[in-house]
Design a protein around this motif. Structure first.
Motif, PDB file in Angstrom:
ATOM      1  N   LEU A 221       0.835  -1.205   0.000  1.00  0.00           N
ATOM      2  CA  LEU A 221       0.000   0.000   0.000  1.00  0.00           C
ATOM      3  C   LEU A 221       0.867   1.252   0.000  1.00  0.00           C
ATOM      4  CD1 LEU A 221      -2.816  -1.100   2.481  1.00  0.00           C
ATOM      5  CD2 LEU A 221      -2.933  -0.951  -0.019  1.00  0.00           C
ATOM      6  N   LYS A 222       1.959   1.200   0.707  1.00  0.00           N
ATOM      7  CA  LYS A 222       2.895   2.331   0.723  1.00  0.00           C
ATOM      8  C   LYS A 222       3.486   2.541  -0.674  1.00  0.00           C
ATOM      9  CE  LYS A 222       5.165   2.832   4.459  1.00  0.00           C
ATOM     10  NZ  LYS A 222       6.110   2.698   5.577  1.00  0.00           N
ATOM     11  N   ARG A 223       3.822   1.441  -1.329  1.00  0.00           N
ATOM     12  CA  ARG A 223       4.360   1.526  -2.696  1.00  0.00           C
ATOM     13  C   ARG A 223       3.330   2.123  -3.644  1.00  0.00           C
ATOM     14  NH1 ARG A 223       5.792  -3.133  -6.747  1.00  0.00           N
ATOM     15  NH2 ARG A 223       6.902  -1.927  -8.299  1.00  0.00           N
ATOM     16  N   LEU A 224       2.067   1.703  -3.509  1.00  0.00           N
ATOM     17  CA  LEU A 224       0.999   2.278  -4.334  1.00  0.00           C
ATOM     18  C   LEU A 224       0.902   3.779  -4.126  1.00  0.00           C
ATOM     19  CD1 LEU A 224      -1.961  -0.256  -4.048  1.00  0.00           C
ATOM     20  CD2 LEU A 224      -0.733   0.395  -6.121  1.00  0.00           C
ATOM     21  N   SER A 225       0.934   4.198  -2.882  1.00  0.00           N
ATOM     22  CA  SER A 225       0.841   5.617  -2.557  1.00  0.00           C
ATOM     23  C   SER A 225       2.005   6.395  -3.166  1.00  0.00           C
ATOM     24  CB  SER A 225       0.817   5.797  -1.038  1.00  0.00           C
ATOM     25  OG  SER A 225       0.800   7.154  -0.702  1.00  0.00           O
ATOM     26  N   GLN A 226       3.195   5.842  -3.086  1.00  0.00           N
ATOM     27  CA  GLN A 226       4.366   6.505  -3.660  1.00  0.00           C
ATOM     28  C   GLN A 226       4.273   6.594  -5.177  1.00  0.00           C
ATOM     29  OE1 GLN A 226       7.389   3.966  -2.009  1.00  0.00           O
ATOM     30  NE2 GLN A 226       7.605   5.214  -0.155  1.00  0.00           N
ATOM     31  N   MET A 227       3.795   5.518  -5.806  1.00  0.00           N
ATOM     32  CA  MET A 227       3.649   5.524  -7.261  1.00  0.00           C
ATOM     33  C   MET A 227       2.630   6.575  -7.695  1.00  0.00           C
ATOM     34  SD  MET A 227       3.644   1.467  -8.124  1.00  0.00           S
ATOM     35  CE  MET A 227       4.039   1.521  -9.868  1.00  0.00           C
ATOM     36  N   LYS A 228       1.528   6.654  -6.974  1.00  0.00           N
ATOM     37  CA  LYS A 228       0.484   7.629  -7.279  1.00  0.00           C
ATOM     38  C   LYS A 228       1.043   9.051  -7.184  1.00  0.00           C
ATOM     39  CE  LYS A 228      -3.997   9.121  -5.475  1.00  0.00           C
ATOM     40  NZ  LYS A 228      -5.058   8.821  -4.510  1.00  0.00           N
TER      41      LYS A 228
ATOM     42  N   ILE B 196      -4.454  -3.283  -9.667  1.00  0.00           N
ATOM     43  CA  ILE B 196      -5.267  -4.444 -10.029  1.00  0.00           C
ATOM     44  C   ILE B 196      -4.816  -5.673  -9.249  1.00  0.00           C
ATOM     45  CG2 ILE B 196      -5.816  -6.062 -11.910  1.00  0.00           C
ATOM     46  CD1 ILE B 196      -5.762  -3.567 -13.794  1.00  0.00           C
ATOM     47  N   SER B 197      -3.509  -5.880  -9.146  1.00  0.00           N
ATOM     48  CA  SER B 197      -3.031  -7.087  -8.466  1.00  0.00           C
ATOM     49  C   SER B 197      -3.258  -7.033  -6.955  1.00  0.00           C
ATOM     50  CB  SER B 197      -1.553  -7.336  -8.775  1.00  0.00           C
ATOM     51  OG  SER B 197      -0.736  -6.356  -8.181  1.00  0.00           O
ATOM     52  N   ILE B 198      -3.248  -5.835  -6.362  1.00  0.00           N
ATOM     53  CA  ILE B 198      -3.410  -5.716  -4.911  1.00  0.00           C
ATOM     54  C   ILE B 198      -4.872  -5.524  -4.520  1.00  0.00           C
ATOM     55  CG2 ILE B 198      -2.907  -4.260  -2.901  1.00  0.00           C
ATOM     56  CD1 ILE B 198      -0.147  -3.748  -4.154  1.00  0.00           C
ATOM     57  N   ARG B 199      -5.548  -4.586  -5.156  1.00  0.00           N
ATOM     58  CA  ARG B 199      -6.901  -4.231  -4.732  1.00  0.00           C
ATOM     59  C   ARG B 199      -8.000  -4.812  -5.608  1.00  0.00           C
ATOM     60  NH1 ARG B 199      -6.493   1.525  -1.869  1.00  0.00           N
ATOM     61  NH2 ARG B 199      -4.244   1.670  -1.769  1.00  0.00           N
ATOM     62  N   GLY B 200      -7.646  -5.172  -6.823  1.00  0.00           N
ATOM     63  CA  GLY B 200      -8.642  -5.698  -7.752  1.00  0.00           C
ATOM     64  C   GLY B 200      -9.071  -4.642  -8.753  1.00  0.00           C
TER      65      GLY B 200
ATOM     66  N   ALA C  71      -6.660   5.254 -10.982  1.00  0.00           N
ATOM     67  CA  ALA C  71      -5.402   5.031 -11.700  1.00  0.00           C
ATOM     68  C   ALA C  71      -5.648   4.929 -13.208  1.00  0.00           C
ATOM     69  CB  ALA C  71      -4.718   3.766 -11.178  1.00  0.00           C
ATOM     70  N   LEU C  72      -6.720   4.250 -13.605  1.00  0.00           N
ATOM     71  CA  LEU C  72      -7.066   4.161 -15.028  1.00  0.00           C
ATOM     72  C   LEU C  72      -7.335   5.545 -15.613  1.00  0.00           C
ATOM     73  CD1 LEU C  72      -9.479   1.088 -14.912  1.00  0.00           C
ATOM     74  CD2 LEU C  72      -7.269   1.164 -16.088  1.00  0.00           C
ATOM     75  N   ARG C  73      -8.083   6.359 -14.882  1.00  0.00           N
ATOM     76  CA  ARG C  73      -8.385   7.714 -15.365  1.00  0.00           C
ATOM     77  C   ARG C  73      -7.133   8.579 -15.402  1.00  0.00           C
ATOM     78  NH1 ARG C  73     -13.456   8.196 -11.881  1.00  0.00           N
ATOM     79  NH2 ARG C  73     -12.093   9.519 -10.656  1.00  0.00           N
TER      80      ARG C  73
ATOM     81  N   GLU D 140       2.458   0.983 -14.591  1.00  0.00           N
ATOM     82  CA  GLU D 140       2.867   0.124 -13.476  1.00  0.00           C
ATOM     83  C   GLU D 140       1.895   0.266 -12.313  1.00  0.00           C
ATOM     84  OE1 GLU D 140       6.989   0.587 -12.288  1.00  0.00           O
ATOM     85  OE2 GLU D 140       7.565   1.006 -14.366  1.00  0.00           O
ATOM     86  N   TRP D 141       1.482   1.513 -12.050  1.00  0.00           N
ATOM     87  CA  TRP D 141       0.547   1.794 -10.960  1.00  0.00           C
ATOM     88  C   TRP D 141      -0.772   1.058 -11.192  1.00  0.00           C
ATOM     89  CZ3 TRP D 141      -2.266   7.120 -10.623  1.00  0.00           C
ATOM     90  CH2 TRP D 141      -3.108   7.149  -9.510  1.00  0.00           C
ATOM     91  N   VAL D 142      -1.308   1.148 -12.417  1.00  0.00           N
ATOM     92  CA  VAL D 142      -2.568   0.466 -12.743  1.00  0.00           C
ATOM     93  C   VAL D 142      -2.423  -1.038 -12.504  1.00  0.00           C
ATOM     94  CG1 VAL D 142      -4.088  -0.222 -14.656  1.00  0.00           C
ATOM     95  CG2 VAL D 142      -3.449   2.188 -14.371  1.00  0.00           C
TER      96      VAL D 142
END
Length: 134
Positions: free
Chosen positions: A34-41, A68-72, A81-83, A62-64
């Protein structure tokens, strides 16, 4: 006036639902992801604001995939992320690519949250705005 209200409502709902699906305190591995997702965002938004669209595009993809792999695929954060990826394409003048990703965000939102959900409305507004600008 009504459009501004809908947009504000979407922001509030998205803010309240970004942790949807996380029902308990995340363990060390989940917390790290989740921390990695936040940093990527954050980095994606920074690169886009700076006009470094090629790097922003690469990181957004990569973020998208990580969302998908973590949250679905149907998670609100994944739809955001898609938008964002669509927005990066739009900023580069790649209208066809932007439309494709806005359509994907709308499709995923409708399938997972319904046609009347504020997240779906926001995706529809973004797609309509893109199509109008072509």
């Amino acid at each position: 006036m009504k459009l501004g209200f809908v947009y504000l409502l979407v922001i509030i709902v998205v803010g309240l639902t970004t942790n949807q699906g996380i029902t308990e305190e995340p363990g060390p591995r989940e917390s790290s992801q989740l921390k990695r997702l936040s940093q990527m965002k954050k980095k994606t938004y920074f690169l886009q604001r700076e006009g470094n669209y090629q790097e922003a595009e690469k990181l957004a993809k990569e973020w998208v995939n990580l969302e998908i792999s973590i949250r679905g695929v149907g998670d609100p954060s994944t739809i955001v992320a898609l938008r964002t990826l669509a927005s990066i394409y739009r900023s580069q003048g790649k209208g066809d690519d932007a439309v494709q990703w806005y359509e994907e965000a709308l499709k995923v939102s409708e399938e997972n949250h319904g046609k009347d959900h504020p997240l779906t409305a926001h995706s529809m507004i973004k797609l309509a705005s893109m199509l109008k600008s072509l």
